[in-house]
Design a protein around this motif. Structure first.
Motif, PDB file in Angstrom:
ATOM      1  N   UNK A 198      50.913  61.478  48.707  1.00 47.61           N
ATOM      2  CA  UNK A 198      51.766  61.468  49.903  1.00 47.61           C
ATOM      3  C   UNK A 198      52.481  62.805  50.066  1.00 47.61           C
ATOM      4  N   UNK A 199      53.079  63.288  48.995  1.00 50.48           N
ATOM      5  CA  UNK A 199      53.823  64.551  49.058  1.00 50.48           C
ATOM      6  C   UNK A 199      52.893  65.737  49.259  1.00 50.48           C
ATOM      7  N   UNK A 232      56.316  52.810  57.144  1.00 51.29           N
ATOM      8  CA  UNK A 232      57.079  54.059  57.045  1.00 51.29           C
ATOM      9  C   UNK A 232      56.320  55.322  57.475  1.00 51.29           C
ATOM     10  N   UNK A 233      55.017  55.447  57.199  1.00 49.42           N
ATOM     11  CA  UNK A 233      54.316  56.662  57.664  1.00 49.42           C
ATOM     12  C   UNK A 233      54.397  56.880  59.169  1.00 49.42           C
ATOM     13  N   UNK A 234      54.537  55.791  59.943  1.00 54.23           N
ATOM     14  CA  UNK A 234      54.599  55.923  61.398  1.00 54.23           C
ATOM     15  C   UNK A 234      55.911  56.577  61.854  1.00 54.23           C
ATOM     16  N   UNK A 235      56.911  56.555  60.980  1.00 51.33           N
ATOM     17  CA  UNK A 235      58.154  57.272  61.276  1.00 51.33           C
ATOM     18  C   UNK A 235      58.017  58.760  60.999  1.00 51.33           C
ATOM     19  N   UNK A 241      48.571  55.534  55.523  1.00 47.07           N
ATOM     20  CA  UNK A 241      48.348  54.125  55.819  1.00 47.07           C
ATOM     21  C   UNK A 241      47.211  53.557  54.970  1.00 47.07           C
ATOM     22  N   UNK A 242      46.136  54.320  54.830  1.00 48.94           N
ATOM     23  CA  UNK A 242      45.026  53.890  53.979  1.00 48.94           C
ATOM     24  C   UNK A 242      45.513  53.703  52.540  1.00 48.94           C
ATOM     25  N   UNK A 243      46.304  54.651  52.056  1.00 52.73           N
ATOM     26  CA  UNK A 243      46.857  54.536  50.706  1.00 52.73           C
ATOM     27  C   UNK A 243      47.724  53.286  50.574  1.00 52.73           C
ATOM     28  N   UNK A 244      48.557  53.048  51.578  1.00 47.50           N
ATOM     29  CA  UNK A 244      49.433  51.874  51.539  1.00 47.50           C
ATOM     30  C   UNK A 244      48.645  50.572  51.490  1.00 47.50           C
ATOM     31  N   UNK A 245      47.604  50.498  52.282  1.00 44.17           N
ATOM     32  CA  UNK A 245      46.822  49.264  52.326  1.00 44.17           C
ATOM     33  C   UNK A 245      46.071  49.039  51.012  1.00 44.17           C
ATOM     34  N   UNK A 246      45.555  50.130  50.425  1.00 41.21           N
ATOM     35  CA  UNK A 246      44.865  50.004  49.136  1.00 41.21           C
ATOM     36  C   UNK A 246      45.849  49.608  48.034  1.00 41.21           C
ATOM     37  N   UNK A 299      60.358  57.103  48.625  1.00 46.36           N
ATOM     38  CA  UNK A 299      60.502  57.272  47.177  1.00 46.36           C
ATOM     39  C   UNK A 299      61.342  56.147  46.581  1.00 46.36           C
ATOM     40  N   UNK A 300      62.392  55.758  47.288  1.00 40.85           N
ATOM     41  CA  UNK A 300      63.251  54.673  46.808  1.00 40.85           C
ATOM     42  C   UNK A 300      62.454  53.377  46.663  1.00 40.85           C
TER      43      UNK A 300
END
Length: 313
Positions: A300-301, A247-250, A263-268, A197-198
């Motif tokens: 994400x949430x 971060x999702x991998x954590x 991860x898909x969201x992050x890449x897009x 979020x930060x």
């Protein structure tokens, strides 16, 4: 006699219409005063933090329903109080910006004294309600309130581009409030959510600053694109979104499905941010970035809640 009856009926209808219009106006003023979309967006991570604390400690959500209500209502009141006090303090610059000229602090529909009283009362009541949860939750809420009202609103927003970093702290503590209201925040989960979020707030806020560039420039607010220009703002957006990728991998305890979706969201999100480096239609691109960023965090949430729901486990 018939004319008098018609006149009276007309007057009554006019009075009713006026009352309805006043009610609608009051609701619009309160929605603006409490920044309702922002308030809701901050309440969702509190719920997520509490929900995940229940899941990972194998507690009963039903048995803790009362605690949940205290947490959600108390934290929402604290955040509402902070947002109202932000409106109270920024009434002078809100008069300059087109997007804020209809706020009741500008129109005078609600007196400044009343606004300050509402903000202070909501804050105090919220902290009192959180005091019936756990002290750690109160501490996180206090960090968020002090950061937003004092360090962001009063000390940095008008002077330093660092204001975005400072302001992001207040939003980041929300999942920690939810988690800590139930159990101590010793698990990695709430901290990674807070970090997401930060970091997310940086490109999200920069997108707003680009969209409302003229407003911020007219009000002399030290937003990054106003002070340093569009190019450096776009580069920073790319960098911050790139920081979201690992971060999702954590959060692998949430399962493979969560990691893949995130991860898909992050890449897009990163691809869209990178495309901004090659466009001169900054406003149009920033509009897309804003809409994607809002939906990004909610997805994400929501996925974090869904994958830990009882019917899937």
């Amino acid at each position: 006699m018939s004319r008098q009856i018609i006149t009276s009926s007309t007057i009554n209808q006019t009075d009713i219409a006026a009352d309805n219009e006043n009610e609608v106006s009051l609701m619009a003023d309160l929605k603006s005063l409490f920044k309702l979309p922002v308030l809701i967006a901050n309440a969702v991570p509190v719920f997520t933090g509490f929900w995940l604390a229940v899941y990972f400690t194998e507690a009963s959500f039903t048995a803790n329903a009362g605690l949940f209500l205290l947490t959600l209502i108390g934290s929402t009141l604290v955040m509402a109080g902070a947002l109202v006090l932000n409106n109270w303090y920024e009434a002078d610059i809100d008069k300059v910006m087109d997007r804020t000229k209809k706020r009741p602090t500008v129109t005078g529909n609600i007196s400044m004294r009343t606004v300050m009283w509402i903000g202070s009362s909501a804050s105090v009541l919220g902290f009192l309600m959180l005091a019936f949860t756990r002290f750690e939750a109160v501490i996180y809420a206090l960090i968020g309130w002090v950061t937003y009202v004092i360090f962001y609103t009063m000390l940095t927003k008008r002077r330093y581009t660092l204001n975005t970093v400072i302001g992001s702290i207040s939003g980041a503590v929300t999942p920690l409030i939810g988690w800590a209201a139930l159990v101590p925040a010793t698990h990695v989960m709430p901290y990674v959510l807070a970090l997401i979020i930060f970091i997310w707030q940086m490109p999200h806020t920069f997108a707003i600053a680009i969209r409302k560039y003229d407003d911020y420039k007219a009000a002399n607010v030290a937003m990054l694109p106003v002070v340093y220009g569009m190019d450096i703002t776009k580069r920073q957006m790319v960098v911050y979104i790139a920081c979201l990728v690992p971060l999702p991998f954590l959060l692998f305890p949430l399962g493979t499905a969560f990691v893949v979706i995130a991860t898909v969201l992050n890449m897009a999100y990163l691809a869209l941010a990178f495309s901004g480096m090659f466009t001169t239609e900054n406003r149009k691109w920033a509009d897309k970035m804003f809409m994607v960023s809002v939906n990004y965090l909610m997805i994400i949430l929501a996925v974090a809640i869904i994958v830990t729901s009882p019917w899937l486990n």
